[in-house]
Design a protein around this motif. Structure first.
Motif, PDB file in Angstrom:
ATOM      1  N   MET A   1      76.640  50.836  95.855  1.00 14.94           N
ATOM      2  CA  MET A   1      75.330  51.415  96.070  1.00 14.94           C
ATOM      3  C   MET A   1      74.918  52.146  94.783  1.00 14.94           C
ATOM      4  N   ILE A   2      73.676  52.036  94.415  1.00  5.99           N
ATOM      5  CA  ILE A   2      73.139  52.754  93.250  1.00  5.99           C
ATOM      6  C   ILE A   2      72.638  54.117  93.719  1.00  5.99           C
ATOM      7  N   LEU A   3      73.052  55.154  93.010  1.00 10.31           N
ATOM      8  CA  LEU A   3      72.704  56.535  93.352  1.00 10.31           C
ATOM      9  C   LEU A   3      72.012  57.202  92.179  1.00 10.31           C
ATOM     10  N   ILE A   4      71.147  58.163  92.491  1.00 14.21           N
ATOM     11  CA  ILE A   4      70.474  58.937  91.446  1.00 14.21           C
ATOM     12  C   ILE A   4      70.393  60.388  91.899  1.00 14.21           C
ATOM     13  N   ASP A   5      70.686  61.300  90.973  1.00 13.71           N
ATOM     14  CA  ASP A   5      70.560  62.717  91.320  1.00 13.71           C
ATOM     15  C   ASP A   5      69.204  63.237  90.864  1.00 13.71           C
ATOM     16  N   PRO A   6      68.788  64.395  91.359  1.00 11.69           N
ATOM     17  CA  PRO A   6      67.469  64.929  90.994  1.00 11.69           C
ATOM     18  C   PRO A   6      67.401  65.272  89.501  1.00 11.69           C
ATOM     19  N   PRO A   7      66.237  65.135  88.910  1.00 10.60           N
ATOM     20  CA  PRO A   7      66.094  65.532  87.508  1.00 10.60           C
ATOM     21  C   PRO A   7      66.370  67.027  87.366  1.00 10.60           C
ATOM     22  N   ALA A   8      67.427  67.365  86.629  1.00 10.91           N
ATOM     23  CA  ALA A   8      67.807  68.771  86.493  1.00 10.91           C
ATOM     24  C   ALA A   8      68.474  69.077  85.165  1.00 10.91           C
ATOM     25  N   TRP A   9      68.659  68.081  84.320  1.00 10.12           N
ATOM     26  CA  TRP A   9      69.441  68.244  83.106  1.00 10.12           C
ATOM     27  C   TRP A   9      68.526  68.218  81.879  1.00 10.12           C
ATOM     28  N   PRO A  10      68.238  69.391  81.295  1.00 10.22           N
ATOM     29  CA  PRO A  10      67.329  69.440  80.146  1.00 10.22           C
ATOM     30  C   PRO A  10      68.004  68.990  78.848  1.00 10.22           C
ATOM     31  N   ALA A  11      67.281  68.200  78.083  1.00 14.87           N
ATOM     32  CA  ALA A  11      67.720  67.771  76.754  1.00 14.87           C
ATOM     33  C   ALA A  11      66.546  67.084  76.072  1.00 14.87           C
ATOM     34  N   TRP A  12      66.416  67.281  74.789  1.00 12.41           N
ATOM     35  CA  TRP A  12      65.387  66.628  73.982  1.00 12.41           C
ATOM     36  C   TRP A  12      63.985  66.810  74.560  1.00 12.41           C
ATOM     37  N   ASN A  13      63.682  68.008  75.001  1.00 10.46           N
ATOM     38  CA  ASN A  13      62.361  68.361  75.536  1.00 10.46           C
ATOM     39  C   ASN A  13      61.976  67.549  76.779  1.00 10.46           C
ATOM     40  N   ARG A  14      62.976  67.088  77.520  1.00 11.61           N
ATOM     41  CA  ARG A  14      62.755  66.366  78.764  1.00 11.61           C
ATOM     42  C   ARG A  14      63.773  66.844  79.789  1.00 11.61           C
ATOM     43  N   VAL A  15      63.585  66.417  81.020  1.00 11.88           N
ATOM     44  CA  VAL A  15      64.556  66.681  82.083  1.00 11.88           C
ATOM     45  C   VAL A  15      65.076  65.323  82.557  1.00 11.88           C
ATOM     46  N   TRP A  16      66.385  65.252  82.809  1.00  9.00           N
ATOM     47  CA  TRP A  16      67.036  63.971  83.040  1.00  9.00           C
ATOM     48  C   TRP A  16      67.761  63.926  84.376  1.00  9.00           C
ATOM     49  N   SER A  17      67.906  62.717  84.902  1.00  8.06           N
ATOM     50  CA  SER A  17      68.730  62.404  86.065  1.00  8.06           C
ATOM     51  C   SER A  17      69.889  61.531  85.607  1.00  8.06           C
ATOM     52  N   HIS A  18      70.848  61.366  86.507  1.00  4.79           N
ATOM     53  CA  HIS A  18      71.963  60.455  86.275  1.00  4.79           C
ATOM     54  C   HIS A  18      71.877  59.323  87.285  1.00  4.79           C
ATOM     55  N   LEU A  19      72.027  58.127  86.808  1.00  5.81           N
ATOM     56  CA  LEU A  19      72.012  56.930  87.638  1.00  5.81           C
ATOM     57  C   LEU A  19      73.416  56.349  87.628  1.00  5.81           C
ATOM     58  N   VAL A  20      74.015  56.147  88.811  1.00  5.33           N
ATOM     59  CA  VAL A  20      75.390  55.651  88.904  1.00  5.33           C
ATOM     60  C   VAL A  20      75.503  54.601  90.002  1.00  5.33           C
ATOM     61  N   SER A  21      76.637  53.933  90.008  1.00  3.87           N
ATOM     62  CA  SER A  21      77.025  53.064  91.123  1.00  3.87           C
ATOM     63  C   SER A  21      78.328  53.602  91.679  1.00  3.87           C
ATOM     64  N   ASP A  22      78.453  53.594  92.998  1.00  3.84           N
ATOM     65  CA  ASP A  22      79.736  53.959  93.597  1.00  3.84           C
ATOM     66  C   ASP A  22      80.535  52.702  93.958  1.00  3.84           C
ATOM     67  N   GLU A  23      80.100  51.558  93.409  1.00  2.00           N
ATOM     68  CA  GLU A  23      80.792  50.284  93.632  1.00  2.00           C
ATOM     69  C   GLU A  23      81.448  49.768  92.358  1.00  2.00           C
ATOM     70  N   SER A  24      80.632  49.622  91.284  1.00  2.00           N
ATOM     71  CA  SER A  24      81.165  49.073  90.033  1.00  2.00           C
ATOM     72  C   SER A  24      80.191  49.314  88.884  1.00  2.00           C
ATOM     73  N   HIS A  25      80.732  49.262  87.687  1.00  3.22           N
ATOM     74  CA  HIS A  25      79.859  49.363  86.517  1.00  3.22           C
ATOM     75  C   HIS A  25      79.005  48.104  86.388  1.00  3.22           C
ATOM     76  N   ASP A  26      79.532  46.970  86.823  1.00  4.81           N
ATOM     77  CA  ASP A  26      78.737  45.733  86.775  1.00  4.81           C
ATOM     78  C   ASP A  26      77.471  45.882  87.612  1.00  4.81           C
ATOM     79  N   GLU A  27      77.601  46.439  88.821  1.00  2.00           N
ATOM     80  CA  GLU A  27      76.429  46.669  89.671  1.00  2.00           C
ATOM     81  C   GLU A  27      75.449  47.610  88.974  1.00  2.00           C
ATOM     82  N   LEU A  28      75.974  48.663  88.377  1.00  3.86           N
ATOM     83  CA  LEU A  28      75.127  49.640  87.685  1.00  3.86           C
ATOM     84  C   LEU A  28      74.394  49.003  86.512  1.00  3.86           C
TER      85      LEU A  28
END
Length: 90
Positions: A1-28
């Motif tokens: 399954m592809i998961l995303i967390d809320p935008p909360a990580w500031p860097a380079w004058n933007r706010v970022w989320s993390h996109l992951v898979s809990d199955e495999s890197h290939d799926e991601l």
């Protein structure tokens, strides 16, 4: 399954989320490629994505979860990769 967390990580004058898979890197990687996320956004076990992409990625099928849940699921799947190995005694 592809998961995303809320935008909360500031860097380079933007706010970022993390996109992951809990199955495999290939799926991601396949999801990221289909969503037009550049390969350079991949960092060990996740893609960093700017907040302005969050809604589009959720619409494309990424499941919103808390940051803690995202990490918990990565660890449970054996896909979590640390930046550095733990120090002795950790």
């Amino acid at each position: 399954m592809i998961l995303i967390d809320p935008p909360a990580w500031p860097a380079w004058n933007r706010v970022w989320s993390h996109l992951v898979s809990d199955e495999s890197h290939d799926e991601l990687h396949a999801f990221a490629k289909a969503a037009g996320i550049p390969a350079r956004g991949f960092d060990r076990d996740h893609y960093d994505v700017p907040s302005d992409r969050y809604d589009d990625l959720v619409a494309a099928g990424a499941v919103p979860v808390s940051s803690r849940e995202l990490v918990r699921r990565l660890i449970a799947a054996g896909l979590r990769h640390r930046k550095q190995p733990p120090t002795q005694g950790s």
